[in-house]
Design a protein around this motif. Structure first.
Motif, short mmCIF file in Angstrom:
data_model
loop_
_atom_site.label_atom_id
_atom_site.label_comp_id
_atom_site.label_asym_id
_atom_site.label_seq_id
_atom_site.Cartn_x
_atom_site.Cartn_y
_atom_site.Cartn_z
N ILE A 1 44.17 -0.82 21.92
CA ILE A 1 44.65 -1.97 22.67
C ILE A 1 44.31 -1.82 24.15
O ILE A 1 43.84 -2.76 24.80
N TYR A 2 44.52 -0.61 24.69
CA TYR A 2 44.32 -0.38 26.12
C TYR A 2 42.87 -0.60 26.52
O TYR A 2 42.59 -1.24 27.54
N PHE A 3 41.94 -0.10 25.72
CA PHE A 3 40.53 -0.20 26.08
C PHE A 3 39.86 -1.46 25.54
O PHE A 3 38.68 -1.68 25.77
N GLY A 4 40.62 -2.26 24.79
CA GLY A 4 40.15 -3.58 24.42
C GLY A 4 39.16 -3.66 23.29
O GLY A 4 38.58 -4.72 23.06
N TRP A 5 38.93 -2.56 22.55
CA TRP A 5 37.97 -2.68 21.46
C TRP A 5 38.63 -3.13 20.16
O TRP A 5 37.98 -3.25 19.13
N ALA A 6 39.93 -3.43 20.21
CA ALA A 6 40.63 -4.01 19.06
C ALA A 6 41.79 -4.85 19.57
O ALA A 6 42.44 -4.48 20.56
#
Length: 473
Positions: free
Chosen positions: A259-264
Motif C-alpha cells: 500500500i505504501y509504495f503503491g504497487w497494489a
C-alpha cells in the motif's frame, strides 16, 4: 381515496427536517431497547423516505418511489470496489487463527516480555497488536486470545478479572492497526482514501498498545498479585521463538509495503495477504475442517457487517433529503466556542452512544452528521492549513478525525452494557469451563477505559502521529 387525499394534505403541512429529528429519536429508542442496528436503521430510513415522497408525489407514487430507492441504494453503494477489502481482511485473521499462527505469536511475546511485572498481560497486549495487523476484526481478536492467553495466565496465578480485561481491551487494537475493517467502512462513508486511512492507523495503534502495556506494568507493580513475572527463559529460547512468529510479520510487511509504495491497491493487498496466509496455513498442515471453519466464520462476520451497511445507507439517504447533516454542520459553524471544545463535546456523545451500540453501527449511524460538522468546524472543504481551525487541510482533518473517532468506537467494545468484546471473552471462557463471568470481564477492562481516553488526548494534541505516514504516501 378520500382517506388517501386527507393523508396527503396532512403530510404537506409537515416540515421534513423536524420529521427527521423525530425519526432519529425513534431510531435511538429502537436501538436502546435492543433492535438490531441494521433493521432499525432500515425501518426508520424506509419510513422517512415513504413520508418524504408521499408529501411530494402523493400516497401511491410516493410509496413506489420510496420502495425503488430503498432497493437500489444498498446495492449501488455496497458493490463499491473498496468494500471488497473487508472480507479479505477478516479472512486473513481467521486463517491465521485456524492455522495456529497466533499461538506462535503469543509464545514469542511471552518469552521476550514475560519477565516484566504482569509479563503475560504485556505479552497478550503485544500479541493482540501483532494479530491485529493480520485481522480486521476486534471481536475475532478477542475470541482468539481468550482461548490462548487466558488459560495461560490463570495457570500462572494471574487474577482472573485482570486476565480477562487484558484480552478484551487488547482485542480493540484491531480497530486501528491495519488491516482494519472499521477504517475501511469509515473511508467509504466519508469518501476518503482507504490506503491513507489504513496507514494512518498504524502509529496510533502502536501508541495505544504501548499505553496498554504501560498500564499493565503499572497495575502489576502496584498489586503484584494481579500478574506475577514469568522468568526462566534463556536468550536461546527467546530467539528460537521468532521463526514461529515470522509468518504474521511477513503478512504485515506485504500489506503495509504494497500500500505504501503503491504497487497494489488496499483491496489487492488484502487479497494477496489472504493468499499468503492460506499458503502458510496449508504448509502448517491445516485440515479441510479448519479451512471450512475459517471460511464460514469470515462469511458470517462479513454478512453481519454488510447487513448493517445496507440498513444505514437507507437511513442516510433519507437524512440527505431532510438536509439534517447540512443543517447540523451549519449550526456547528455558528457556535462561539473553541473548536477543540466542540470536538470534545462530539466525542462525549460517542462515549454515551458506545454504551448502547456496537462500534460499526455507531459510526455508520453518526458519521453522516458528525463528519460534515467537523469539516465545517475546521474551515470547510478545500481549506488551507493557515486558515483552518485545527491547523490542517480538509483531507488531513478527515483522516485525523477518522482515527480519533475509531479509537472512540473502541471504547464501546469494553464499556457496559453492550461491550461486545467483554461478552465474547466471557462466552469463550464459559465454553472453556473457566470461572470468569461477564461482570469479571467488565471489571477487569475498566482501567483500560482510562488508557483509551489518554490515547485520544495524545492523538488530539499530537496530530502528527496520525498524519505522518499518510503524508509520505
Amino acid at each position: 381515496m378520500d382517506n388517501l387525499i386527507d393523508m396527503k394534505a396532512l403530510l404537506e403541512g409537515v416540515d421534513i427536517f423536524n420529521l427527521s429529528l423525530w425519526l432519529s429519536g425513534l431510531l435511538i429508542i429502537l436501538v436502546v431497547i435492543g433492535v438490531r442496528v441494521a433493521f432499525a436503521t432500515a425501518f426508520i430510513g424506509f419510513l422517512g423516505l415513504c413520508l418524504f415522497f408521499m408529501q411530494k408525489q402523493g400516497f401511491d407514487r410516493g410509496l413506489v418511489t420510496a420502495m425503488k430507492l430503498a432497493g437500489q441504494v444498498p446495492h449501488s453503494k455496497s458493490t463499491t470496489y473498496a468494500l471488497s477489502l473487508i472480507p479479505t481482511f477478516i479472512l486473513i485473521g481467521y486463517l491465521a487463527y485456524y492455522a495456529g499462527l497466533t499461538r506462535y505469536l503469543f509464545e514469542a511475546a511471552k518469552r521476550w516480555v514475560g519477565w516484566l511485572p504482569g509479563g503475560l498481560g504485556v505479552a497478550t497486549v503485544f500479541a493482540t497488536a501483532g494479530f491485529a495487523a493480520v485481522s480486521g476484526a476486534s471481536v475475532a481478536t478477542s475470541a482468539v486470545f481468550a482461548r490462548i492467553a487466558i488459560p495461560e495466565m490463570l495457570r500462572e496465578g494471574y487474577d482472573k478479572r485482570f486476565a480477562a480485561g487484558v484480552v478484551a481491551a487488547g482485542g480493540t487494537l484491531a480497530s486501528l492497526i491495519p488491516p482494519s475493517a472499521i477504517l475501511v467502512i469509515y473511508a467509504i462513508i466519508v469518501e476518503q482514501s482507504v490506503g491513507k486511512l489504513l496507514l494512518a492507523g498504524f502509529l496510533p495503534g502502536l501508541v495505544s498498545a504501548l499505553i496498554y502495556g504501560g498500564l499493565v506494568i503499572g497495575l502489576a507493580k502496584v498489586r503484584p498479585s494481579l500478574g506475577p513475572r514469568i522468568t526462566g527463559f534463556t536468550w536461546g529460547q527467546r530467539f528460537a521463538s521468532l521463526p514461529g512468529a515470522l509468518p504474521i510479520l511477513v503478512v504485515v510487511f506485504i500489506i503495509v509495503y504494497s500500500i505504501y509504495f503503491g504497487w497494489a491497491t488496499p483491496t489487492e493487498a488484502g487479497a494477496l495477504g489472504a493468499f499468503v496466509v492460506l499458503l502458510m496455513a496449508l504448509w502448517q498442515g491445516m485440515k479441510w475442517g479448519q479451512l471450512k471453519g475459517a471460511l464460514m466464520e469470515a462469511a458470517k462476520l462479513t454478512v453481519m457487517i454488510f447487513t448493517m451497511i445496507w440498513g444505514v445507507l437507507i437511513y442516510v439517504r433519507f437524512l440527505g433529503f431532510a438536509r439534517l447533516p447540512d443543517v447540523f454542520a451549519d449550526w456547528i459553524g455558528t457556535l462561539h466556542y473553541s473548536p477543540y471544545t466542540i470536538l470534545l463535546c462530539i466525542l462525549l456523545v460517542y462515549v454515551v452512544l458506545g454504551m448502547f451500540m456496537d462500534a460499526i453501527g455507531m459510526l455508520i449511524l453518526t458519521l453522516p452528521v458528525t463528519f460534515p460538522a467537523i469539516i465545517a468546524l475546521n474551515g470547510g472543504e478545500g481549506v488551507s492549513r493557515a486558515d483552518s481551525a485545527f491547523g490542517m487541510t480538509s483531507e488531513e482533518c478527515a483522516i485525523w478525525f477518522g482515527i480519533i473517532v475509531v479509537k472512540m468506537a473502541e471504547l464501546c467494545l469494553i464499556t457496559p452494557p453492550i461491550g461486545l468484546n467483554c461478552f465474547v471473552v466471557a462466552g469463550v471462557a464459559q465454553d472453556s469451563k473457566m470461572p470468569i463471568s461477564v461482570q469479571d470481564v467488565f471489571r477487569g477492562a475498566t482501567p483500560f477505559f482510562g488508557a483509551d481516553v489518554a490515547t485520544v488526548f495524545v492523538l488530539i494534541l499530537f496530530p502528527g502521529i496520525v498524519l505522518w505516514l499518510p503524508g509520505l504516501l
